[in-house]
Write a protein that holds these residues in place. Structure first.
Motif, short mmCIF file in Angstrom:
data_model
loop_
_atom_site.label_atom_id
_atom_site.label_comp_id
_atom_site.label_asym_id
_atom_site.label_seq_id
_atom_site.Cartn_x
_atom_site.Cartn_y
_atom_site.Cartn_z
N ARG A 63 16.04 8.58 9.73
CA ARG A 63 16.29 7.19 9.32
C ARG A 63 15.62 6.21 10.25
O ARG A 63 15.43 6.51 11.43
N PHE A 64 15.33 5.02 9.72
CA PHE A 64 14.87 3.94 10.59
C PHE A 64 16.10 3.27 11.20
O PHE A 64 16.93 2.74 10.48
N ILE A 65 16.22 3.30 12.53
CA ILE A 65 17.37 2.61 13.11
C ILE A 65 16.96 1.24 13.64
O ILE A 65 17.82 0.45 14.04
N ALA A 66 15.68 0.93 13.67
CA ALA A 66 15.21 -0.42 14.00
C ALA A 66 13.83 -0.55 13.40
O ALA A 66 13.06 0.40 13.40
N ARG A 67 13.55 -1.75 12.87
CA ARG A 67 12.26 -1.93 12.21
C ARG A 67 11.90 -3.40 12.18
O ARG A 67 12.77 -4.24 12.05
N GLY A 68 10.63 -3.70 12.33
CA GLY A 68 10.19 -5.10 12.26
C GLY A 68 8.93 -5.28 13.08
O GLY A 68 8.37 -4.32 13.60
N SER A 69 8.48 -6.54 13.20
CA SER A 69 7.35 -6.79 14.07
C SER A 69 7.82 -6.60 15.51
O SER A 69 9.03 -6.66 15.78
N ILE A 70 6.88 -6.38 16.41
CA ILE A 70 7.28 -6.15 17.80
C ILE A 70 8.04 -7.37 18.33
O ILE A 70 9.04 -7.24 19.03
N VAL B 184 0.85 -1.19 0.00
CA VAL B 184 0.00 0.00 0.00
C VAL B 184 0.88 1.24 0.00
O VAL B 184 0.64 2.20 -0.71
N ILE B 185 1.95 1.19 0.80
CA ILE B 185 2.89 2.30 0.85
C ILE B 185 4.26 1.78 0.40
O ILE B 185 4.71 0.75 0.89
N GLU B 186 4.88 2.49 -0.51
CA GLU B 186 6.24 2.13 -0.94
C GLU B 186 7.10 3.37 -1.00
O GLU B 186 6.79 4.30 -1.75
N LEU B 187 8.16 3.39 -0.22
CA LEU B 187 9.12 4.49 -0.26
C LEU B 187 10.42 3.95 -0.81
O LEU B 187 10.88 2.88 -0.38
N ASP B 188 11.00 4.70 -1.73
CA ASP B 188 12.21 4.23 -2.37
C ASP B 188 13.23 5.37 -2.37
O ASP B 188 13.11 6.31 -3.14
N GLY B 189 14.16 5.28 -1.43
CA GLY B 189 15.22 6.29 -1.35
C GLY B 189 14.71 7.71 -1.16
O GLY B 189 15.24 8.66 -1.74
N VAL B 190 13.70 7.87 -0.31
CA VAL B 190 13.07 9.19 -0.16
C VAL B 190 13.91 10.10 0.74
O VAL B 190 14.25 9.75 1.87
N PRO C 128 6.64 18.01 -1.17
CA PRO C 128 7.32 17.09 -2.08
C PRO C 128 8.67 16.62 -1.52
O PRO C 128 9.30 17.32 -0.73
N ALA C 129 9.08 15.43 -1.92
CA ALA C 129 10.39 14.91 -1.53
C ALA C 129 11.45 15.57 -2.42
O ALA C 129 11.16 15.95 -3.55
N ASN C 130 12.68 15.73 -1.88
CA ASN C 130 13.76 16.27 -2.71
C ASN C 130 14.24 15.23 -3.71
O ASN C 130 14.60 15.56 -4.83
N SER C 131 14.25 13.96 -3.27
CA SER C 131 14.56 12.89 -4.21
C SER C 131 13.93 11.60 -3.72
O SER C 131 13.49 11.51 -2.59
N GLY C 132 13.90 10.62 -4.60
CA GLY C 132 13.28 9.35 -4.26
C GLY C 132 11.84 9.28 -4.73
O GLY C 132 11.31 10.26 -5.27
N GLN C 133 11.25 8.11 -4.54
CA GLN C 133 9.90 7.84 -5.05
C GLN C 133 8.97 7.43 -3.92
O GLN C 133 9.36 6.63 -3.06
N ILE C 134 7.75 7.97 -3.91
CA ILE C 134 6.72 7.50 -2.97
C ILE C 134 5.55 6.99 -3.80
O ILE C 134 5.03 7.73 -4.64
N ARG C 135 5.17 5.74 -3.58
CA ARG C 135 4.00 5.20 -4.25
C ARG C 135 2.96 4.76 -3.23
O ARG C 135 3.29 4.11 -2.24
N LEU C 136 1.71 5.15 -3.47
CA LEU C 136 0.59 4.69 -2.64
C LEU C 136 -0.32 3.89 -3.56
O LEU C 136 -0.70 4.38 -4.63
N ALA D 285 15.51 15.83 7.03
CA ALA D 285 14.35 15.30 7.76
C ALA D 285 14.09 13.85 7.37
O ALA D 285 13.52 13.08 8.16
N CYS D 286 14.51 13.47 6.17
CA CYS D 286 14.37 12.10 5.69
C CYS D 286 15.61 11.76 4.90
O CYS D 286 15.95 12.49 3.97
N ASP D 287 16.28 10.69 5.27
CA ASP D 287 17.58 10.40 4.68
C ASP D 287 17.51 9.08 3.90
O ASP D 287 17.70 8.01 4.47
#
Lengths: 309, 127
Positions: free
Chosen positions: A214-221, A10-16, A61-69, A25-27
């Motif tokens: 940046r995400f420094i940790a990510r996953g299911s709880i 549903v949400i896809e961020l690619d190098g945003v 808008p993002a400075n670079s990268g792709q956001i798809r919904l 603010a987003c790296d």
């Protein structure tokens, strides 16, 4: 309602990447949120959470990268895309001079999928009077009205920016119950940021800890809990820790008691910590999400201080 | 049901344990239907996927059974309660003993700690 890895994303961020002047603010953020997932975004103040959400909403808008919904380029945020998204912002912007009834009537016309029954059901659950002016509502009531406006058009994706901050526990629970009943239980997707770990643990399938863009940790709880653990070691008299592994995220020493939070944890690492520090005792502590968050953030802070000094 | 999000026990485990206790206490009798995933999720305010994991865990443990398209039921009476209780006890002991071993207690100390607390509980029970 069952999540599978092959559910469509549903949400896809690619190098945003997003910069405000010199501040990042987003790296180069990558992220995939699949259908039916509830993603909880955690981070300290000023980490860039709201920037991320504003970009998702096509508000900046993002400075670079792709956001798809739903596979569509989000920067365009077409009318069709807007129909599929419900949004509760951190700061509510509503026509304050309208009554509750007027604003519902107004917003309902913008959405072909508007569900009148759901709206009136939520109104009565929340005990929101139709004749009251929006400007005279309390903070909690305004948030609830905002949730009705976000959910009554049956969106496929609900985006919430710190929705329960500043609400009392009963308000918070009523809010979450409605999100569960009207949205989550129908197998729809949620992306929300929060400071309330209780709320995140209750409703999130996946969490991401977001710091300095940046995400420094990510996953299911559960994944985070099995990956990040605290090891307590009792050191021999007068000894400092001899072996500090590279997996150490955060550590604290108080007399003989040395606690070190490690990521990733393994039984082998525990054994190694015990033997190489000639420990006279030790054990492994499972952490709550809040403790994981605190240790990861503190560890990172300390790391930055060391680099600076 | 009381969920403690701050606990280090995962929420699905908390739900499964409390449901099992409720079943042992006859709140839900063998053959009765349990609340649906969604009803339970809204009632205790947790993600329905988490409730599902709790139900799945209970199903693996033979406490409940799913009838496709109907609902989730407490397993019929043929479940050996004593046997199940023994298995649970054994699991809890393993956890406790593992901690003792990690804390470098000798097997004899572990045994005497166990004996002492058993003796104490039996004494309390006869009072």
């Amino acid at each position: 309602m069952i999540m599978t890895t092959d559910a469509p994303s549903v949400i896809e961020l690619d190098g945003v990447t997003k910069r405000y002047g010199g501040k990042i603010a987003c790296d180069a953020v990558d992220l995939t949120v699949r259908q039916g997932t509830t993603f909880g975004l955690l981070g300290p103040n000023g980490a860039g959470k709201s920037s991320l959400i504003r970009m998702l909403m096509g508000l900046s808008p993002a400075n670079s990268g792709q956001i798809r919904l739903f596979g569509e380029n989000a920067s365009k945020h077409s009318t069709a895309l807007r129909q599929r998204i419900g949004y509760v912002p951190e700061v509510h912007c509503m026509y304050r001079w309208m009554t509750v009834g007027e604003i519902l009537g107004f917003v309902s016309k913008l959405y072909p999928r508007w569900d009148d029954d759901l709206a009136s059901q939520m109104l009565s659950t929340f005990e929101l009077p139709l004749t009251k002016k929006v400007s005279s509502l309390s903070k909690g009531m305004t948030t609830k009205l905002s949730l009705i406006l976000a959910l009554a058009h049956s969106p496929d994706l609900l985006i919430l920016d710190e929705p329960t901050s500043g609400l009392d526990p009963i308000f918070r629970e009523e809010f979450l119950e409605s999100v569960l009943q009207c949205h989550l239980c129908k197998g729809r997707t949620v992306f929300f940021s929060s400071h309330h770990f209780d709320d995140v643990e209750r409703v999130a399938d996946e969490v991401g800890i977001f710091v300095d863009g940046r995400f420094i940790a990510r996953g299911s709880i559960d994944e985070l809990r099995s990956k990040i653990k605290r090891v307590q070691i009792v050191l021999p008299d007068g000894k400092l820790p001899a072996y500090i592994p590279e997996q150490a995220v955060f550590q604290r020493l108080s007399r003989r008691d040395w606690t070190v939070t490690v990521s990733p944890f393994s039984e082998d690492l525990f054994e190694q910590l015990m033997s190489e520090n000639h420990a006279i005792g030790g054990n492994v502590v499972d952490l709550s999400l809040e403790d994981i968050f605190k240790d990861v953030i503190r560890g990172r802070k300390r790391q930055l201080e060391e680099i600076e000094s | 049901m009381l969920i403690d999000p701050k606990s280090s026990t995962p929420i699905f485990r908390q739900i499964a344990d409390q449901l099992r206790q409720a079943i042992d206490a006859n709140v839900y009798r063998p053959g009765e239907m349990l609340p649906s995933l969604r009803a339970m999720a809204v009632e205790i305010c947790v993600n329905p996927n988490t409730v599902q994991r709790a139900y799945e865990a209970l199903e693996r443990e033979g406490v409940v059974e799913t009838r496709r398209g109907v609902g989730i039921f407490v397993a019929a009476t043929n479940r050996d309660h004593l046997n199940a209780a023994e298995q649970r006890l054994s699991k809890q002991f393993s956890t406790a003993i593992r901690q003792g071993v990690k804390a470098r207690l000798t097997p004899d100390t572990v045994r005497s700690v166990f004996e002492d607390s058993l003796r104490q509980i039996l004494v309390e029970a006869t009072k």
